[in-house]
Design a protein around this motif. Structure first.
Motif, PDB file in Angstrom:
ATOM      1  N   GLN A 156       0.576  -1.356  -0.135  1.00 55.14           N
ATOM      2  CA  GLN A 156      -0.098  -0.131   0.291  1.00 55.14           C
ATOM      3  C   GLN A 156       0.728   1.702  -0.117  1.00 55.14           C
ATOM      4  O   GLN A 156       0.232   1.967  -0.426  1.00 55.14           O
ATOM      5  CB  GLN A 156      -0.976   0.153   1.160  1.00 55.14           C
ATOM      6  N   LYS A 157       2.258   0.974   0.978  1.00 59.39           N
ATOM      7  CA  LYS A 157       2.999   2.451  -0.098  1.00 59.39           C
ATOM      8  C   LYS A 157       2.882   2.486  -0.606  1.00 59.39           C
ATOM      9  O   LYS A 157       3.518   3.688  -1.008  1.00 59.39           O
ATOM     10  CB  LYS A 157       4.519   1.852   0.916  1.00 59.39           C
ATOM     11  N   THR A 158       2.946   1.914  -1.637  1.00 53.32           N
ATOM     12  CA  THR A 158       3.061   1.948  -3.149  1.00 53.32           C
ATOM     13  C   THR A 158       2.701   3.950  -3.663  1.00 53.32           C
ATOM     14  O   THR A 158       2.872   4.089  -4.854  1.00 53.32           O
ATOM     15  CB  THR A 158       3.128   1.208  -4.161  1.00 53.32           C
ATOM     16  N   ALA A 159       1.063   3.233  -2.958  1.00 53.38           N
ATOM     17  CA  ALA A 159       0.637   4.494  -3.851  1.00 53.38           C
ATOM     18  C   ALA A 159       1.352   6.027  -3.362  1.00 53.38           C
ATOM     19  O   ALA A 159       0.842   7.064  -4.349  1.00 53.38           O
ATOM     20  CB  ALA A 159      -0.517   5.123  -2.998  1.00 53.38           C
ATOM     21  N   SER A 160       1.596   6.048  -2.443  1.00 50.30           N
ATOM     22  CA  SER A 160       2.642   7.781  -2.522  1.00 50.30           C
ATOM     23  C   SER A 160       3.777   8.015  -3.068  1.00 50.30           C
ATOM     24  O   SER A 160       3.766   8.382  -3.515  1.00 50.30           O
ATOM     25  CB  SER A 160       3.481   7.864  -0.683  1.00 50.30           C
ATOM     26  N   PHE A 161       4.203   6.498  -3.994  1.00 50.15           N
ATOM     27  CA  PHE A 161       5.282   6.830  -4.605  1.00 50.15           C
ATOM     28  C   PHE A 161       5.039   7.426  -5.852  1.00 50.15           C
ATOM     29  O   PHE A 161       5.231   7.857  -6.335  1.00 50.15           O
ATOM     30  CB  PHE A 161       6.002   5.223  -4.761  1.00 50.15           C
ATOM     31  N   GLU A 162       3.912   6.608  -6.165  1.00 49.35           N
ATOM     32  CA  GLU A 162       3.189   7.427  -7.680  1.00 49.35           C
ATOM     33  C   GLU A 162       2.340   8.343  -7.660  1.00 49.35           C
ATOM     34  O   GLU A 162       2.419   9.470  -8.244  1.00 49.35           O
ATOM     35  CB  GLU A 162       1.732   6.714  -8.458  1.00 49.35           C
ATOM     36  N   ILE A 163       2.374   9.129  -6.191  1.00 45.67           N
ATOM     37  CA  ILE A 163       1.934  10.062  -6.460  1.00 45.67           C
ATOM     38  C   ILE A 163       3.177  11.313  -6.332  1.00 45.67           C
ATOM     39  O   ILE A 163       3.245  12.035  -7.197  1.00 45.67           O
ATOM     40  CB  ILE A 163       0.953  10.910  -4.868  1.00 45.67           C
ATOM     41  N   VAL A 164       3.954  10.974  -5.560  1.00 42.89           N
ATOM     42  CA  VAL A 164       5.109  12.096  -5.790  1.00 42.89           C
ATOM     43  C   VAL A 164       5.849  11.908  -7.170  1.00 42.89           C
ATOM     44  O   VAL A 164       6.607  12.467  -7.748  1.00 42.89           O
ATOM     45  CB  VAL A 164       6.393  11.373  -4.807  1.00 42.89           C
ATOM     46  N   ASP A 165       5.929  10.593  -7.764  1.00 48.64           N
ATOM     47  CA  ASP A 165       6.433  10.590  -9.375  1.00 48.64           C
ATOM     48  C   ASP A 165       5.180  11.300 -10.051  1.00 48.64           C
ATOM     49  O   ASP A 165       5.639  11.827 -10.471  1.00 48.64           O
ATOM     50  CB  ASP A 165       6.274   9.153  -9.412  1.00 48.64           C
ATOM     51  N   ALA A 166       4.734  11.368  -9.980  1.00 49.56           N
ATOM     52  CA  ALA A 166       3.543  12.369 -10.436  1.00 49.56           C
ATOM     53  C   ALA A 166       3.348  13.983  -9.853  1.00 49.56           C
ATOM     54  O   ALA A 166       3.967  14.603 -11.539  1.00 49.56           O
ATOM     55  CB  ALA A 166       1.619  11.917 -10.441  1.00 49.56           C
ATOM     56  N   LEU A 167       3.642  14.380  -9.384  1.00 48.48           N
ATOM     57  CA  LEU A 167       3.415  15.858  -9.092  1.00 48.48           C
ATOM     58  C   LEU A 167       4.886  16.316  -9.010  1.00 48.48           C
ATOM     59  O   LEU A 167       5.197  17.378  -9.035  1.00 48.48           O
ATOM     60  CB  LEU A 167       3.082  16.000  -7.743  1.00 48.48           C
ATOM     61  N   GLY A 168       5.525  15.218  -8.629  1.00 45.50           N
ATOM     62  CA  GLY A 168       7.428  15.866  -9.324  1.00 45.50           C
ATOM     63  C   GLY A 168       7.993  16.239  -7.721  1.00 45.50           C
ATOM     64  O   GLY A 168       9.175  15.910  -7.720  1.00 45.50           O
ATOM     65  N   ASP A 169       7.106  16.101  -5.865  1.00 43.03           N
ATOM     66  CA  ASP A 169       8.090  16.232  -5.169  1.00 43.03           C
ATOM     67  C   ASP A 169       6.367  15.631  -4.591  1.00 43.03           C
ATOM     68  O   ASP A 169       5.237  15.857  -4.503  1.00 43.03           O
ATOM     69  CB  ASP A 169       7.613  17.008  -4.888  1.00 43.03           C
ATOM     70  N   ALA A 170       6.191  15.578  -2.887  1.00 41.12           N
ATOM     71  CA  ALA A 170       5.019  15.383  -1.972  1.00 41.12           C
ATOM     72  C   ALA A 170       4.581  16.515  -1.822  1.00 41.12           C
ATOM     73  O   ALA A 170       4.842  17.722  -1.782  1.00 41.12           O
ATOM     74  CB  ALA A 170       5.869  15.333  -0.766  1.00 41.12           C
ATOM     75  N   PRO A 171       3.130  15.959  -1.693  1.00 41.19           N
ATOM     76  CA  PRO A 171       1.986  17.551  -1.990  1.00 41.19           C
ATOM     77  C   PRO A 171       2.180  18.153   0.113  1.00 41.19           C
ATOM     78  O   PRO A 171       3.383  17.407   0.704  1.00 41.19           O
ATOM     79  CB  PRO A 171       0.732  17.032  -1.738  1.00 41.19           C
ATOM     80  N   ASP A 172       1.982  18.919   0.024  1.00 40.82           N
ATOM     81  CA  ASP A 172       1.902  19.568   1.217  1.00 40.82           C
ATOM     82  C   ASP A 172       1.085  18.794   2.152  1.00 40.82           C
ATOM     83  O   ASP A 172       1.510  18.992   3.518  1.00 40.82           O
ATOM     84  CB  ASP A 172       1.883  21.450   0.933  1.00 40.82           C
ATOM     85  N   ILE A 173      -0.010  18.377   2.351  1.00 43.78           N
ATOM     86  CA  ILE A 173      -0.569  17.519   3.307  1.00 43.78           C
ATOM     87  C   ILE A 173      -1.664  16.670   1.879  1.00 43.78           C
ATOM     88  O   ILE A 173      -1.854  16.441   0.673  1.00 43.78           O
ATOM     89  CB  ILE A 173      -2.110  18.774   2.921  1.00 43.78           C
ATOM     90  N   HIS A 174      -1.741  14.964   3.124  1.00 40.87           N
ATOM     91  CA  HIS A 174      -2.022  14.563   2.790  1.00 40.87           C
ATOM     92  C   HIS A 174      -3.088  14.378   2.867  1.00 40.87           C
ATOM     93  O   HIS A 174      -3.173  13.651   4.215  1.00 40.87           O
ATOM     94  CB  HIS A 174      -1.603  13.752   2.495  1.00 40.87           C
ATOM     95  N   VAL A 175      -4.491  13.910   2.931  1.00 34.82           N
ATOM     96  CA  VAL A 175      -5.891  13.608   3.191  1.00 34.82           C
ATOM     97  C   VAL A 175      -6.488  11.741   3.465  1.00 34.82           C
ATOM     98  O   VAL A 175      -6.326  11.949   2.153  1.00 34.82           O
ATOM     99  CB  VAL A 175      -7.074  15.201   2.976  1.00 34.82           C
ATOM    100  N   LEU A 176      -7.060  11.528   4.300  1.00 37.63           N
ATOM    101  CA  LEU A 176      -7.120  10.004   4.007  1.00 37.63           C
ATOM    102  C   LEU A 176      -7.942   9.587   4.982  1.00 37.63           C
ATOM    103  O   LEU A 176      -8.266  10.237   6.423  1.00 37.63           O
ATOM    104  CB  LEU A 176      -5.998   8.744   2.997  1.00 37.63           C
ATOM    105  N   PRO A 177      -9.147   9.029   5.051  1.00 36.30           N
ATOM    106  CA  PRO A 177     -10.584   7.798   5.714  1.00 36.30           C
ATOM    107  C   PRO A 177      -8.804   7.432   7.055  1.00 36.30           C
ATOM    108  O   PRO A 177      -8.003   6.703   5.921  1.00 36.30           O
ATOM    109  CB  PRO A 177     -10.625   7.443   5.098  1.00 36.30           C
ATOM    110  N   VAL A 178     -10.194   7.247   7.736  1.00 33.66           N
ATOM    111  CA  VAL A 178      -8.913   6.064   8.542  1.00 33.66           C
ATOM    112  C   VAL A 178     -10.021   5.384   9.166  1.00 33.66           C
ATOM    113  O   VAL A 178     -10.881   5.530  10.032  1.00 33.66           O
ATOM    114  CB  VAL A 178      -8.046   6.866  10.066  1.00 33.66           C
TER     115      VAL A 178
END
Ligand code: F0G
Length: 351
Positions: free
Chosen positions: A164-186
């Motif tokens: 599941q950690k690969t979702a973060s990789f995809e986001i950084v790969d798409a945006l070029g860097d990490a976002p400021d804020i990541h929001v998700l349901p818990v």
């Protein structure tokens, strides 16, 4: 001529596999990161939706399940078991089919969406409806996996988190860097744990220059982390996150604190409002639990916690088709017309 190969092949060097590991995949991951136009405008931010309902069984669980079932196969397991509010069981059932394994699922009786039950059935899993809630199901599944030859594939299985950690990789790969804020349901708190691990790994290797603040949202009737105590009888219309004693509780607190984020709650009313907004304003149909991320972002914005100009990613975790009852409930019945263009045009307000 090039299609996405699934998260294990795409991120092989960052996952615990070797050349001889028997990869079990449905080519999960590679999901759309969709700019949210209306939300962005409303908040004065750049908001993106990570649309995990686009995975093979319709939720983010497939990322974890390709890893968990692959490792179970590698270790020679012939049967797997999970407790579930519906998505984990749908995913486990599908990947077990691919692996030629038996899949047993424990679900809380009467508290899983029909689409998810249909998935577990059609994939041919052995389903037990337990007279209890998700937390009872998880205790039972743990006990069975400890005493019988069956591998547990809930997110307490560390391979789930790895996938599941690969979702973060995809986001950084798409945006070029990490976002400021990541929001998700818990819910059981595996996913916030996994995203935080992924973001930290990319930052540690300088693939990204920073990590985001992690914002998690629970449903008010099922908000043990917010309350700081187990909820004995959790309730919410968002059945996917109807959980009173999350297994990854401590990891969720670590993600919150290390990232400088927070975990708050949203009411069912707020969830349904975000659910309808996502479909009718952004064109993205998610299940109610998934809308908790966006409901939380809107709540935070109303509280003045969202500065303008931020780059924000909201994970929307599951497909709306899994639980269409809430789309239909309260909506007006479609108008019936004869096979007649003039009548149809009049009803549509075209004439
Ligand atoms: N959204 C959806 C659609 C889910 O199905 C779940 C969890 C979550 C969010 C919360 O993720 O548990 O990692 O914090 N569903 C599990 C299941 C419990 O059995 O399908 P979490």
């Amino acid at each position: 001529t090039h299609q996405w190969r699934g998260i294990i092949e795409e991120y092989r060097d960052r996952l615990p596999v070797t050349d001889t590991t028997p990869v079990v995949t449905l080519r999960e991951g590679g999901t759309p990161l969709v700019p949210a136009q209306v939300l962005s405008e409303r908040l004065g931010c750049e908001v993106h939706l990570k649309v995990e309902g686009a995975n093979p069984t319709g939720s983010f669980k497939d990322r974890g399940m390709t890893m968990a079932i692959t490792k179970a196969k590698e270790e020679g397991a012939q049967a797997v078991i999970c407790a579930s509010t519906g998505n984990t069981s749908a995913s486990a059932a599908a990947y077990a089919v691919r692996a030629g394994m038996v899949c047993a699922v424990l679900v809380p009786r009467g508290k899983i969406a029909l689409g998810k039950m249909g998935q577990a059935l059609v994939y041919g899993s052995k389903i037990l409806q337990v007279d209890g809630n998700f937390d009872d199901c998880l205790n039972l599944a743990r006990s069975l996996s400890e005493n019988y030859p069956v591998a547990l594939v809930n997110s307490v299985n560390p391979f789930r988190i790895e996938g599941q950690k690969t979702a973060s990789f995809e986001i950084v790969d798409a945006l070029g860097d990490a976002p400021d804020i990541h929001v998700l349901p818990v819910g059981n708190a595996g996913n916030i744990t996994a995203y935080w691990k992924g973001y930290k790994e990319y930052a540690a290797d300088s693939v990204s220059s920073r990590t985001p603040r992690m914002w998690g949202f629970q449903a008010s009737g099922s908000a043990p982390i917010v309350r700081g105590e187990v909820v004995k009888d959790p309730s919410t219309i968002a059945t996917a996150i109807r959980i009173g004693n999350p297994a990854s509780w401590q990891h969720a607190l670590a993600a919150r604190d290390e990232s400088g984020g927070f975990i708050d709650e949203v009411t069912d009313r707020e969830i349904l409002r975000a659910y309808k907004l996502l479909a009718s304003q952004e064109g993205v149909f998610v299940e109610p639990a998934s809308a908790a991320s966006v409901a939380g972002l809107l709540k935070a914005a109303e509280q003045g916690k969202v500065d303008k100009g931020q780059k924000i990613v909201c994970t929307v975790t599951g497909n709306g088709l899994k639980d269409p009852d809430w789309a239909v409930a309260g909506a007006p019945q479609p108008v019936t017309v004869p096979v007649d263009a003039a009548a149809a045009a009049e009803r549509l307000g075209l004439a």
